[in-house]
Design a protein around this motif. Structure first.
Motif, mmCIF file in Angstrom:
data_model
loop_
_atom_site.group_PDB
_atom_site.id
_atom_site.type_symbol
_atom_site.label_atom_id
_atom_site.label_comp_id
_atom_site.label_asym_id
_atom_site.label_seq_id
_atom_site.Cartn_x
_atom_site.Cartn_y
_atom_site.Cartn_z
ATOM 1 N N ALA A 258 0.831 -1.203 0.000
ATOM 2 C CA ALA A 258 0.000 0.000 0.000
ATOM 3 C C ALA A 258 0.866 1.253 0.000
ATOM 4 C CB ALA A 258 -0.928 -0.006 1.212
ATOM 5 N N ALA A 259 1.915 1.240 0.817
ATOM 6 C CA ALA A 259 2.794 2.407 0.952
ATOM 7 C C ALA A 259 3.471 2.751 -0.361
ATOM 8 C CB ALA A 259 3.835 2.139 2.030
ATOM 9 N N GLU A 260 3.912 1.732 -1.074
ATOM 10 C CA GLU A 260 4.630 1.973 -2.336
ATOM 11 C C GLU A 260 3.710 2.518 -3.419
ATOM 12 O OE1 GLU A 260 6.547 -1.780 -2.971
ATOM 13 O OE2 GLU A 260 8.269 -1.255 -1.702
ATOM 14 N N GLN A 261 2.408 2.401 -3.203
ATOM 15 C CA GLN A 261 1.450 3.008 -4.135
ATOM 16 C C GLN A 261 1.042 4.397 -3.676
ATOM 17 O OE1 GLN A 261 -1.593 0.702 -6.252
ATOM 18 N NE2 GLN A 261 -1.271 -0.867 -4.697
ATOM 19 N N GLY A 262 1.639 4.847 -2.565
ATOM 20 C CA GLY A 262 1.349 6.186 -2.084
ATOM 21 C C GLY A 262 0.221 6.280 -1.085
ATOM 22 N N ASP A 263 -0.255 5.158 -0.578
ATOM 23 C CA ASP A 263 -1.328 5.182 0.412
ATOM 24 C C ASP A 263 -0.765 5.663 1.750
ATOM 25 O OD1 ASP A 263 -4.219 4.010 1.087
ATOM 26 O OD2 ASP A 263 -2.867 3.510 2.734
ATOM 27 N N LYS A 264 -1.298 6.777 2.260
ATOM 28 C CA LYS A 264 -0.713 7.367 3.457
ATOM 29 C C LYS A 264 -0.914 6.495 4.697
ATOM 30 C CE LYS A 264 -4.631 10.426 4.551
ATOM 31 N NZ LYS A 264 -5.061 11.823 4.696
ATOM 32 N N GLY A 265 -2.028 5.760 4.731
ATOM 33 C CA GLY A 265 -2.227 4.840 5.852
ATOM 34 C C GLY A 265 -1.183 3.750 5.855
ATOM 35 N N GLY A 266 -0.902 3.210 4.678
ATOM 36 C CA GLY A 266 0.136 2.186 4.561
ATOM 37 C C GLY A 266 1.509 2.740 4.893
ATOM 38 N N ALA A 295 3.256 11.908 6.380
ATOM 39 C CA ALA A 295 2.990 13.222 6.973
ATOM 40 C C ALA A 295 2.758 14.265 5.897
ATOM 41 C CB ALA A 295 4.152 13.642 7.864
ATOM 42 N N GLU A 296 3.540 14.198 4.834
ATOM 43 C CA GLU A 296 3.403 15.174 3.752
ATOM 44 C C GLU A 296 2.106 14.994 2.981
ATOM 45 O OE1 GLU A 296 7.100 14.608 1.728
ATOM 46 O OE2 GLU A 296 8.211 15.929 3.089
ATOM 47 N N GLN A 297 1.489 13.826 3.141
ATOM 48 C CA GLN A 297 0.177 13.600 2.532
ATOM 49 C C GLN A 297 -0.964 13.914 3.500
ATOM 50 O OE1 GLN A 297 -0.717 10.574 -0.483
ATOM 51 N NE2 GLN A 297 0.978 9.445 0.402
ATOM 52 N N GLY A 298 -0.592 14.310 4.707
ATOM 53 C CA GLY A 298 -1.616 14.717 5.664
ATOM 54 C C GLY A 298 -1.977 13.704 6.721
ATOM 55 N N SER A 299 -1.190 12.635 6.876
ATOM 56 C CA SER A 299 -1.472 11.666 7.930
ATOM 57 C C SER A 299 -1.170 12.285 9.290
ATOM 58 C CB SER A 299 -0.624 10.398 7.748
ATOM 59 O OG SER A 299 -0.662 9.603 8.920
ATOM 60 N N ALA A 300 -2.206 12.462 10.101
ATOM 61 C CA ALA A 300 -2.021 13.089 11.413
ATOM 62 C C ALA A 300 -1.126 12.249 12.314
ATOM 63 C CB ALA A 300 -3.366 13.328 12.078
#
Length: 561
Positions: A258-266, A295-300
């Protein structure tokens, strides 16, 4: 329920429409060129099917160079003769400005013509126009009706959208059972988003009985198609062992996908995995890489983690201003821990100018979300009048909220309030209750205080043995008054066997650690000991002094006599 956000939906569905017709791109070759020549001749003679086919060839570059204006030209000819598929594709070209100037009203016109002929793709596309308000006045009920028409023809993307509208009560009364039914239809056709939403329904138990194993089944189907939100959700199920055997390596694997696809939760979850060595080797540098991406995608959560890293200075260079910067970003999104930390920063002036009003603002925001430490500090502000008018009742209210969550400082504060009657009537039983709660969590001053209350029978039935137990706990944690009082209990033989040597030892340690009680009592006990006994007691007192050093204490109660 996670809301699926669709982007560029009309364009996306136009592409799906072409694929659905089997018009896959093929390499240019002589045979294809010959076929195109035949198709063009038939198209020029007025064949609607040939005109439509030629238009799609120009879209796909099949046997001809890709040419969107030419595609639009031939699709228009077919559309004007009533070819529903050509009308739908021409509407899509107008909606996206491909081969023609973008014109959403023209798009609506052609979608409507095809819709009237029963085209499911046109119904879907026109529904999208009504939902977005492009080219037509926004009308969610019309969108819903069109989606239903397409969905009932088996169009999976319409089934997904129909489920979404039922789930959110858009254009129709909210009905999670209906939402789940339509999600399932789309999911069974392989739509990843629908599989994800069906998994979410099984997770939440909305519209269908909660079932973690079924949630995993559908999350996995979507995850294996590469749908990042599902990959993240599947990772959480492996992390917590819900519906599957707990497996931190599998969790980290899915978080990474998920992270490698840019998912901020992942990204946040993968950062957390690296930070704690869960499923991967602990690596704080990697943790910070992924925290920063999230964080740069807005993950609190990630923003808060970066703030902590800058504040601690253990991995990143200590930077209080950067800590405040990231705490603020998370705090403004409602992250309670970040709100609390930002309040502390305003209190201490680290990374930002001191401001008691701002500190109070952020403590209150965190407190209203149930943050126990913020609730305690808000109560303290009302007690001291720092940044707010003193208000004993407000202080008690916030202390109680924190105390009920197990905050030891708040429990102690309530004990003191009821003991001394600050803003409330004195209530020794209530005081004892809260002191005991704090004492059982290891608060040394509370341990001492309930020792006093047991010794005096205040708020509880007198029990000198219990008094000794709690004095000893506090004494061994370095509480000077408790050390002195334990010496008194040995001297009087209350709760323990009378022992002048032990009395001298604890009286000496208490005095040495700063107990305000009179040294004369210690000295009077020394006179009762033989020289060898005194020497032995002084040696032991010296050892205890080193072992049980004085610790900070809160306001003492009246000591037993």
């Amino acid at each position: 329920m996670v809301k699926f956000i669709q982007k560029n939906r009309v364009q996306g569905y136009a592409c799906l429409f072409v694929l659905a017709l089997g018009l896959l791109q093929t390499p240019y070759n002589v045979q294809a060129a010959q076929e195109i020549a035949t198709t063009q001749q038939m198209a020029e003679q007025g064949s609607t099917e040939a005109q439509f086919e030629l238009g799609t060839d120009y879209i796909q570059g099949n046997g001809v160079a890709k040419d969107m204006p030419q595609a639009a030209l031939w699709l228009r000819k077919a559309a004007e003769q009533g070819h529903s598929n050509a009308q739908t594709l021409l509407g899509s070209l107008y909606a996206n400005g491909e081969g023609v100037e973008k014109d959403t009203q023209q798009a609506v016109t052609w979608f409507r013509k095809a819709t009237e002929q029963g085209s499911a793709f046109a119904q879907l596309s026109l529904g999208q126009m009504y939902e977005s308000g492009e080219g037509v006045e926004k009308d969610m009920q019309q969108a819903f009706n069109l989606y239903r028409k397409a969905a009932e023809q088996g169009l999976s993307d319409a089934q997904l959208n129909l489920g979404y509208m039922y789930a959110n009560g858009e254009g129709v009364t909210k009905d999670m059972k209906q939402a789940v039914a339509w999600y399932r239809k789309a999911a069974e056709q392989g739509v990843a988003q629908a599989q994800f939403l069906l998994g979410g329904s099984y997770e939440s138990g909305e519209g269908i009985p909660q079932n973690s194993q079924q949630a995993v089944v559908w999350y996995r189907k979507a995850a294996e198609q590469g749908y990042a939100p599902a990959q993240f959700s599947l990772g959480t199920y492996y992390e917590f062992g819900a519906g599957v055997t707990k497996d931190m390596k599998q969790a980290a694997t899915w978080y990474r996908k998920a992270a490698e696809q840019g998912d901020k939760g992942g990204q946040y979850a993968l950062g957390y995995s690296y930070a704690n060595g869960e499923g991967v080797a602990q690596d704080m540098q990697q943790a910070l890489v992924w925290y920063r991406k999230a964080a740069e995608q807005g993950s609190a959560g990630a923003q808060f983690a970066l703030g902590e890293a800058y504040e601690s200075g253990k991995v990143l260079a200590l930077d209080s201003q950067q800590a405040v910067y990231w705490y603020r970003k998370a705090a403004e999104q409602g992250h309670a821990n970040a709100q609390y930390r930002l309040g502390l920063s305003y209190t201490t002036g680290e990374g930002i100018e001191k401001d008691s009003q701002q500190a109070l603002t952020w403590f209150r925001r965190a407190a209203e979300q149930g943050h126990a430490k913020a609730q305690f500090l808000l109560g303290l502000s009302y007690t001291t009048g720092d940044g707010v008018t003193q208000d004993a009742q407000q202080a008690i209210a916030w202390y109680r909220k924190a105390a009920m969550q197990g905050d030891v400082s708040a429990q102690y504060a309530l004990g003191a309030i009821y003991y001394y009657g600050k803003g409330v009537a004195k209530d020794m039983k209530e005081a004892f209750t809260w002191y005991r709660k704090a004492a059982e969590q290891g608060d040394v001053s509370a341990q001492h205080n309930i020792g006093v209350m047991y010794a005096q029978g205040v708020g509880v039935i007198k029990d000198v043995k219990q008094a000794v137990i709690w004095y000893r706990k506090a004494a061994e944690m370095g509480h000077a008054n408790a050390q002195f009082n334990l010496g008194v209990m040995y001297l009087l033989g209350e709760g323990v066997k009378q022992d002048n040597s032990n009395a001298y030892v604890w009286l000496s340690v208490g005095v040495a650690n700063g107990s305000p009680d009179p040294q004369a009592l210690r000295d009077s006990v020394a006179k009762k000991l033989s020289q060898p006994q005194l020497a032995s007691a002084q040696k032991l007192a010296g050892q205890y002094f080193e072992k049980y050093q004085s610790r900070s204490r809160r306001q003492p109660l009246v000591e037993p006599t």
